[in-house]
Write a protein that holds these residues in place. Sequence first.
Motif: not given
Length: 581
Positions: A365-366, A469-472
Amino acid sequence: MSNHATKRLLNAPEDIVTDALAGMIAAHPDMLSLEGPTGRAVVAVDGPRANKVAVVIGGGSGHEPAFAGYVGRGLADAAAVGNVFASPGPQQVMDAARAVEGGAGVLFLYGNYTGDVMNFDMAVDACKAEGILAASVAVTDDVASAPAGHEGDRRGIAGNFFVFKIAGAAADEGRDLDGCLAAARAANAATRSMGVALTPCSMPQTGQAHFTIAPDRMEIGMGIHGEPGMRSAQLGTADDLVDELMQTILADMNANPGDRVAVLVNGLGATGLLELYVLNRRVAEVLSEREISIHRTWVGEYCTSLDMSGASVTLMRLDDDLAALLDRPCRTAALTVGCTPAPLPARRSRTARVAAQAGPTQDLSRLASEGPVTPQAFRAMMRAAAQAITDHRDWLSQLDGIIGDGDHGITMEIGWTAISRALDEAPEAETITALCHRMSAAFLDAVGASTGPLYASAFTSGGAAVADRLNLDGPAMAAWIKGMCDGILSRGGASVGDKTMIDAWLPAATAAAAAEDNPAARLQAAAEAAAEGRDRTAQIESRRGRSAKLGARSLGHVDPGAASAQLILAAMAESCPASAS
């Protein structure tokens, strides 16, 4: 480079080590067993016991009978076996150590090569983390590879035969870890070797010779991994060759009349006993002329280099303690000394203690979700890199054959194939950081060598750099590239100008940081900078790794590690999704 493939008796080239170990165990079930989850720990059936220092040796395959041939009662308790010409990884070394340690500590012995040092050092650290006493000795007997005063920079070649024997005897005698360590160091300090190659060897996966040697030439001071020698020379008589080798060895060891030595005349894989005995005849004459007595002589194949034609000469100067340890009985597949010792009681099966490999903990979630490179896109980029390495495997190995041991393309393909399998097994929702952790473990377990620890550290560091990061997005992609570079720097210690993969990775990280603010542009800039760095390596002498021994002979040739780094980045750039959306 020869265009003629070498004929070999094998099944699938990638299975050659597994098949050979199975055949070895089948031939010597009274001496050897295969233990541990990696399937690369050859263990003595009769030898390891409680309260005895465990002697664990190891190195790459292709040197048979070294290293597993020296496992048995009175010598090594176990051997960790790597891929052809590649160090075993730390997990393979730890399989061997866990199988045989009996409470008195473990002594690791191996040749002084970058990959072996890295992987065995990691095993020493792993032992200490598990409460196991551990120490190590890198064999440095090759007088051709560094001058006097720089013995610590020398390679380990056939002299490991004597160092292993002395250490195993000291442990069998009941000496403690410090005593066994002192005996191994004394043996190493007393041992000198030098060799010659008449033909190159070829890797089973490619069947191609690493380099060419003219019919009237020979390579003086070659390594045992197919590396070229220190210099090329006109092929002469056997006596002239022995005189040159012996003069160098005896001068380096400061030999004097009245000294006592043990002798090893070693074939490299394709030189028969007929020729080796011709060499030994002159070795004995030279020693007699110098009034140096011979305590024992061994002639044959004891540390080979696949199908290389050539030989090496090794002398170990003896004092009373070394002579007694050399004479102490042992029984292995490749060496028996004295009367066969009485069998020991069957040892208790040990439970492998495997350290947990927990992945990083992340609060999803962060995690920042901006950027087009999702975990799924990242997987696709990694698969593209794996395919690029596979497509260029032979080219990378050819580059390595000119200045190294000819296995870089093969090693990288093995590692990236393991990464592809690890990605197949990864949960669909796994983050980029978790994927990097998974890839790190897969690469290290599959490869060993120097490349294994370097890229394992790179993936761990790269993943840590984007742990938020989830996506870059663009900056995050640059951070990942820098993280990869930092991981390699922290593990290997090379600098730009050393002619290593850092000559591509460091310029790539710098260029990525300054490029346009999207991942594709960052990767493209990194790939272009890596290509420039790769090409610059042809103009510099190598200062790291096996090619560092070649000096000016490494000029004019691109570093294979820099070449593979550029391939990885270019493939990632080509498969990176567009940034908008």
